[in-house]
Design a protein around this motif. Structure first.
Motif, PDB file in Angstrom:
ATOM      1  N   LEU A 108      32.077  25.631  40.644  1.00  0.00           N
ATOM      2  CA  LEU A 108      32.408  25.044  39.345  1.00  0.00           C
ATOM      3  C   LEU A 108      32.900  26.582  38.612  1.00  0.00           C
ATOM      4  O   LEU A 108      33.943  26.130  37.860  1.00  0.00           O
ATOM      5  CB  LEU A 108      31.335  24.301  38.618  1.00  0.00           C
ATOM      6  CG  LEU A 108      31.654  23.833  37.296  1.00  0.00           C
ATOM      7  CD1 LEU A 108      32.858  22.857  37.594  1.00  0.00           C
ATOM      8  CD2 LEU A 108      30.550  23.272  36.835  1.00  0.00           C
ATOM      9  N   SER A 109      32.391  27.271  38.304  1.00  0.00           N
ATOM     10  CA  SER A 109      32.650  28.647  37.699  1.00  0.00           C
ATOM     11  C   SER A 109      34.217  28.972  38.159  1.00  0.00           C
ATOM     12  O   SER A 109      34.987  29.440  37.246  1.00  0.00           O
ATOM     13  CB  SER A 109      31.703  29.700  37.919  1.00  0.00           C
ATOM     14  OG  SER A 109      30.392  29.375  37.117  1.00  0.00           O
ATOM     15  N   LEU A 361      38.002  37.082  39.593  1.00  0.00           N
ATOM     16  CA  LEU A 361      37.709  36.538  38.121  1.00  0.00           C
ATOM     17  C   LEU A 361      36.432  36.266  37.773  1.00  0.00           C
ATOM     18  O   LEU A 361      36.017  36.439  36.647  1.00  0.00           O
ATOM     19  CB  LEU A 361      38.946  35.349  37.835  1.00  0.00           C
ATOM     20  CG  LEU A 361      40.152  35.447  38.205  1.00  0.00           C
ATOM     21  CD1 LEU A 361      40.883  34.276  37.878  1.00  0.00           C
ATOM     22  CD2 LEU A 361      40.660  36.633  36.867  1.00  0.00           C
ATOM     23  N   ASP A 362      35.765  35.806  38.826  1.00  0.00           N
ATOM     24  CA  ASP A 362      34.351  35.437  38.436  1.00  0.00           C
ATOM     25  C   ASP A 362      33.458  36.496  38.204  1.00  0.00           C
ATOM     26  O   ASP A 362      32.943  36.612  37.232  1.00  0.00           O
ATOM     27  CB  ASP A 362      33.812  34.828  39.752  1.00  0.00           C
ATOM     28  CG  ASP A 362      32.403  33.716  39.549  1.00  0.00           C
ATOM     29  OD1 ASP A 362      32.329  33.633  38.321  1.00  0.00           O
ATOM     30  OD2 ASP A 362      31.614  33.843  40.378  1.00  0.00           O
ATOM     31  N   TRP A 363      33.939  37.565  39.019  1.00  0.00           N
ATOM     32  CA  TRP A 363      32.929  38.935  38.730  1.00  0.00           C
ATOM     33  C   TRP A 363      33.169  39.531  37.521  1.00  0.00           C
ATOM     34  O   TRP A 363      32.408  39.987  36.447  1.00  0.00           O
ATOM     35  CB  TRP A 363      32.640  39.796  39.840  1.00  0.00           C
ATOM     36  CG  TRP A 363      33.858  40.760  39.996  1.00  0.00           C
ATOM     37  CD1 TRP A 363      34.648  40.604  41.321  1.00  0.00           C
ATOM     38  CD2 TRP A 363      34.188  41.839  39.329  1.00  0.00           C
ATOM     39  NE1 TRP A 363      35.615  41.265  41.218  1.00  0.00           N
ATOM     40  CE2 TRP A 363      35.431  42.301  40.175  1.00  0.00           C
ATOM     41  CE3 TRP A 363      33.759  42.498  38.167  1.00  0.00           C
ATOM     42  CZ2 TRP A 363      36.167  43.472  39.690  1.00  0.00           C
ATOM     43  CZ3 TRP A 363      34.606  43.684  37.821  1.00  0.00           C
ATOM     44  CH2 TRP A 363      35.533  44.234  38.556  1.00  0.00           C
ATOM     45  N   MET A 364      34.503  39.492  36.969  1.00  0.00           N
ATOM     46  CA  MET A 364      35.044  39.865  35.873  1.00  0.00           C
ATOM     47  C   MET A 364      34.576  39.339  34.798  1.00  0.00           C
ATOM     48  O   MET A 364      33.940  39.874  33.573  1.00  0.00           O
ATOM     49  CB  MET A 364      36.611  39.947  35.824  1.00  0.00           C
ATOM     50  CG  MET A 364      37.201  41.047  36.604  1.00  0.00           C
ATOM     51  SD  MET A 364      39.042  40.794  36.293  1.00  0.00           S
ATOM     52  CE  MET A 364      39.896  42.121  37.290  1.00  0.00           C
ATOM     53  N   SER A 365      34.314  37.915  34.786  1.00  0.00           N
ATOM     54  CA  SER A 365      33.573  37.065  33.671  1.00  0.00           C
ATOM     55  C   SER A 365      32.361  37.538  33.487  1.00  0.00           C
ATOM     56  O   SER A 365      31.851  37.467  32.369  1.00  0.00           O
ATOM     57  CB  SER A 365      34.101  35.833  33.935  1.00  0.00           C
ATOM     58  OG  SER A 365      33.176  35.218  34.983  1.00  0.00           O
ATOM     59  N   GLN A 366      31.645  37.929  34.417  1.00  0.00           N
ATOM     60  CA  GLN A 366      30.279  38.147  34.445  1.00  0.00           C
ATOM     61  C   GLN A 366      30.262  39.192  33.708  1.00  0.00           C
ATOM     62  O   GLN A 366      29.215  39.697  32.840  1.00  0.00           O
ATOM     63  CB  GLN A 366      29.647  37.966  35.620  1.00  0.00           C
ATOM     64  CG  GLN A 366      29.300  36.763  36.473  1.00  0.00           C
ATOM     65  CD  GLN A 366      28.834  36.931  37.916  1.00  0.00           C
ATOM     66  OE1 GLN A 366      27.765  37.155  37.834  1.00  0.00           O
ATOM     67  NE2 GLN A 366      29.655  36.470  38.926  1.00  0.00           N
ATOM     68  N   SER A 367      30.937  40.331  34.030  1.00  0.00           N
ATOM     69  CA  SER A 367      30.686  41.659  33.368  1.00  0.00           C
ATOM     70  C   SER A 367      31.126  41.595  31.849  1.00  0.00           C
ATOM     71  O   SER A 367      30.937  42.494  31.126  1.00  0.00           O
ATOM     72  CB  SER A 367      31.756  42.628  34.137  1.00  0.00           C
ATOM     73  OG  SER A 367      33.093  42.512  33.833  1.00  0.00           O
ATOM     74  N   LEU A 368      32.163  40.664  31.737  1.00  0.00           N
ATOM     75  CA  LEU A 368      32.377  40.493  30.142  1.00  0.00           C
ATOM     76  C   LEU A 368      31.422  39.479  29.285  1.00  0.00           C
ATOM     77  O   LEU A 368      31.500  39.262  28.144  1.00  0.00           O
ATOM     78  CB  LEU A 368      34.003  39.791  30.068  1.00  0.00           C
ATOM     79  CG  LEU A 368      34.939  40.819  30.623  1.00  0.00           C
ATOM     80  CD1 LEU A 368      36.150  40.029  30.641  1.00  0.00           C
ATOM     81  CD2 LEU A 368      35.062  42.112  29.717  1.00  0.00           C
ATOM     82  N   GLY A 369      30.359  39.121  30.085  1.00  0.00           N
ATOM     83  CA  GLY A 369      29.391  38.381  29.192  1.00  0.00           C
ATOM     84  C   GLY A 369      29.817  36.915  28.972  1.00  0.00           C
ATOM     85  O   GLY A 369      29.166  36.259  28.144  1.00  0.00           O
ATOM     86  N   GLN A 370      30.611  36.455  29.622  1.00  0.00           N
ATOM     87  CA  GLN A 370      31.344  35.028  29.369  1.00  0.00           C
ATOM     88  C   GLN A 370      31.776  34.243  30.535  1.00  0.00           C
ATOM     89  O   GLN A 370      32.911  33.828  30.461  1.00  0.00           O
ATOM     90  CB  GLN A 370      32.214  35.225  28.172  1.00  0.00           C
ATOM     91  CG  GLN A 370      32.649  33.949  27.480  1.00  0.00           C
ATOM     92  CD  GLN A 370      34.237  33.968  27.057  1.00  0.00           C
ATOM     93  OE1 GLN A 370      34.764  34.837  26.911  1.00  0.00           O
ATOM     94  NE2 GLN A 370      34.465  32.721  26.664  1.00  0.00           N
ATOM     95  N   ARG A 371      31.024  34.375  31.528  1.00  0.00           N
ATOM     96  CA  ARG A 371      31.187  33.298  32.630  1.00  0.00           C
ATOM     97  C   ARG A 371      31.188  32.029  32.451  1.00  0.00           C
ATOM     98  O   ARG A 371      30.460  31.421  31.641  1.00  0.00           O
ATOM     99  CB  ARG A 371      29.872  33.610  33.539  1.00  0.00           C
ATOM    100  CG  ARG A 371      30.357  33.001  35.088  1.00  0.00           C
ATOM    101  CD  ARG A 371      29.393  33.439  36.018  1.00  0.00           C
ATOM    102  NE  ARG A 371      29.597  33.158  37.414  1.00  0.00           N
ATOM    103  CZ  ARG A 371      28.767  33.131  38.379  1.00  0.00           C
ATOM    104  NH1 ARG A 371      27.599  33.294  37.913  1.00  0.00           N
ATOM    105  NH2 ARG A 371      28.889  33.148  39.580  1.00  0.00           N
TER     106      ARG A 371
END
Length: 490
Positions: A108-109, A361-371
């Motif tokens: 889903l993410s 994109l998924d790990w990038m969104s996690q590192s940005l704090g906005q998954r």
């Protein structure tokens, strides 16, 4: 007082040509910056030749044609579990060695991110994002491992172009919401107030209720629970009976068998309450207009919401028909993942392997704090600039800009930096800077900002392109432009 015009084009033409520096008045870029996940060269070009209403109608048609996960076939193919029921997901997970695994939530993410980047139905995706946060159920939560994807599919995406009242009733019966806010365990002997309170405070009327309202709100909804296989069921044996009074809603509630219809009537009452209209209108205006929209605009949007029986599209279209919307260019900051996605959209990075691209994109969104969908509290990700001031996030974003401009990332194909000049090849260094800033931000930078970029190249603007340091520095100049506030603003 803000003026609402019959059409968006009339509102645009009559609005004062205002923008907050460093942005300049550019209605086409303003429109697609707010109602998509970032302008592309193609949709900027479209708006040069077509009206705002034409763009809006095209997006309404696309949203209906590509609803659910149909906005991009290759992205949708990365989420095979998203079409399954909770019991089917559980069976699939068990057959693959992990009955309580998180694969459905992971898919889903990843699919959400992919659709935000590549879906043809960008207006639809922005509304999916808005209502996912408004009726938040945190993804990557062990309690919803096999139901969260179905909530996205059957509640948010199903009604994103429909009526909020229908979406709210669906959410009040969905297994993911029932578990997340404890409604499934609430019964006449032990009433749990969690969902009843958040229904009032977050989903509908906002603050201003009494403790008695919360207790009756929770009592009205008892009996909504789950079968062992995580299907919703109304169990009359669990329903609290007796008079219910919440705000202006009242019901004798004398029959346990009629408890579900009492709850539905109560939820629909809340959906059409004037305070709910004002609450949702303010949040929509904060999403699409500014962090501090005028009370007059909020009131106009709330009136549209009530007049149209909670229909979402005419409510949002009212924002577009306001002069205030067109006068707020530069007054919204992109949240971190929006900046990331807008970078890909404006650069036009091709995909070499969709699975790997979505993993990136998924790990990038996690590192940005906005998954996407992962905000743990029930109030959803904040959508005001003050909530996102983080030097660490900014440094990460700047690093990602470089990776996309310089072809670092797994799953993505290569872009030719020179292609960003456009069809007319610049003759010298200064013309190259003008072409690049126009291509990446939709505007020509001011003289002082161009001078700063020229200083980075360590050469005068008149330097012929064949002798320019751009031969080596172009892949470094592109991310420098994307680091600027021009790209950071929504």
């Amino acid at each position: 007082m803000t003026k609402i015009w019959p059409t968006a084009d009339q509102a645009m033409h009559h609005a004062a040509h205002h923008a907050v520096a460093p942005l300049v008045w550019d209605p086409g870029s303003h429109l697609v910056s707010r109602f998509t996940f970032g302008p592309t060269a193609a949709n900027r070009a479209y708006l040069v030749k077509h009206t705002v209403e034409s763009w809006w109608q095209g997006q309404v048609t696309a949203g209906r044609q590509y609803s659910g996960y149909r906005g991009h076939a290759a992205v949708a193919a990365q989420g095979p579990l998203l079409s399954k029921s909770p019991s089917e997901v559980r069976a699939w997970l068990k057959a693959h060695g992990g009955e309580y695994g998180w694969e459905a939530m992971d898919q889903l993410s990843r699919v959400t991110l992919g659709l935000q980047v590549w879906s043809k139905a960008q207006l639809y995706e922005t509304l999916v994002d808005f209502f996912s946060n408004h009726l938040n159920v945190a993804n990557h939560n062990g309690d919803v491992w096999n139901t969260r994807h179905a909530y996205d599919r059957d509640v948010i995406r199903k009604f994103a172009f429909g009526r909020f009242s229908d979406m709210l009733v669906a959410s009040s019966k969905h297994p993911a919401m029932l578990v997340y806010l404890n409604l499934a365990e609430s019964n006449k002997s032990a009433v749990n107030e969690n969902y009843g309170r958040e229904l009032l405070e977050l989903h509908t009327v906002g603050l201003g209720y009494s403790e008695s309202d919360v207790k009756n709100s929770a009592r009205a909804l008892t009996g909504r629970t789950l079968y062992g296989d995580h299907r919703y069921v109304y169990d009359p044996d669990l329903h609290w009976t007796g008079p219910i009074r919440v705000l202006g809603f009242s019901h004798a509630n004398v029959s346990a068998t009629g408890g579900e219809s009492v709850g539905d009537a109560y939820v629909r009452y809340l959906a059409t309450h004037p305070k709910t209209a004002a609450h949702i209108a303010r949040k929509l205006c904060q999403r699409f207009v500014s962090d501090n929209p005028s009370n007059a605009l909020v009131s106009a949007v709330a009136n549209a919401y009530l007049k149209n029986h909670t229909e979402i599209l005419p409510t949002v279209h009212t924002i577009l028909r306001s002069e205030e919307f067109w006068m707020t260019r530069g007054r919204k900051v992109r949240r971190p993942v929006e900046n990331l996605i807008a970078t890909i959209r404006v650069l036009g990075n091709p995909v070499s392997d969709m699975g790997k691209a979505l993993d990136t994109l998924d790990w990038m969104s996690q590192s940005l704090g906005q998954r996407p969908l992962d905000w743990a509290p029930p109030n959803g990700y904040p959508d005001v600039a003050a909530a996102w001031r983080s030097s660490g996030t900014l440094i990460n974003l700047w690093s990602f800009h470089r990776g996309f401009a310089q072809n670092w990332w797994d799953g993505f194909g290569k872009i030719k930096a020179e292609s960003l000049y456009g069809s007319a090849k610049p003759k010298n260094s200064g013309q190259a800077i003008v072409a690049l800033t126009k291509r990446l931000t939709g505007m020509t930078f001011s003289a002082s900002h161009r001078a700063a970029l020229q200083k980075f190249l360590a050469e005068p603007a008149s330097t012929p392109l064949a002798k320019s340091n751009l031969q080596w520095y172009l892949p470094h100049l592109i991310p420098l432009i994307l680091d600027a506030p021009h790209h950071a603003l929504r």
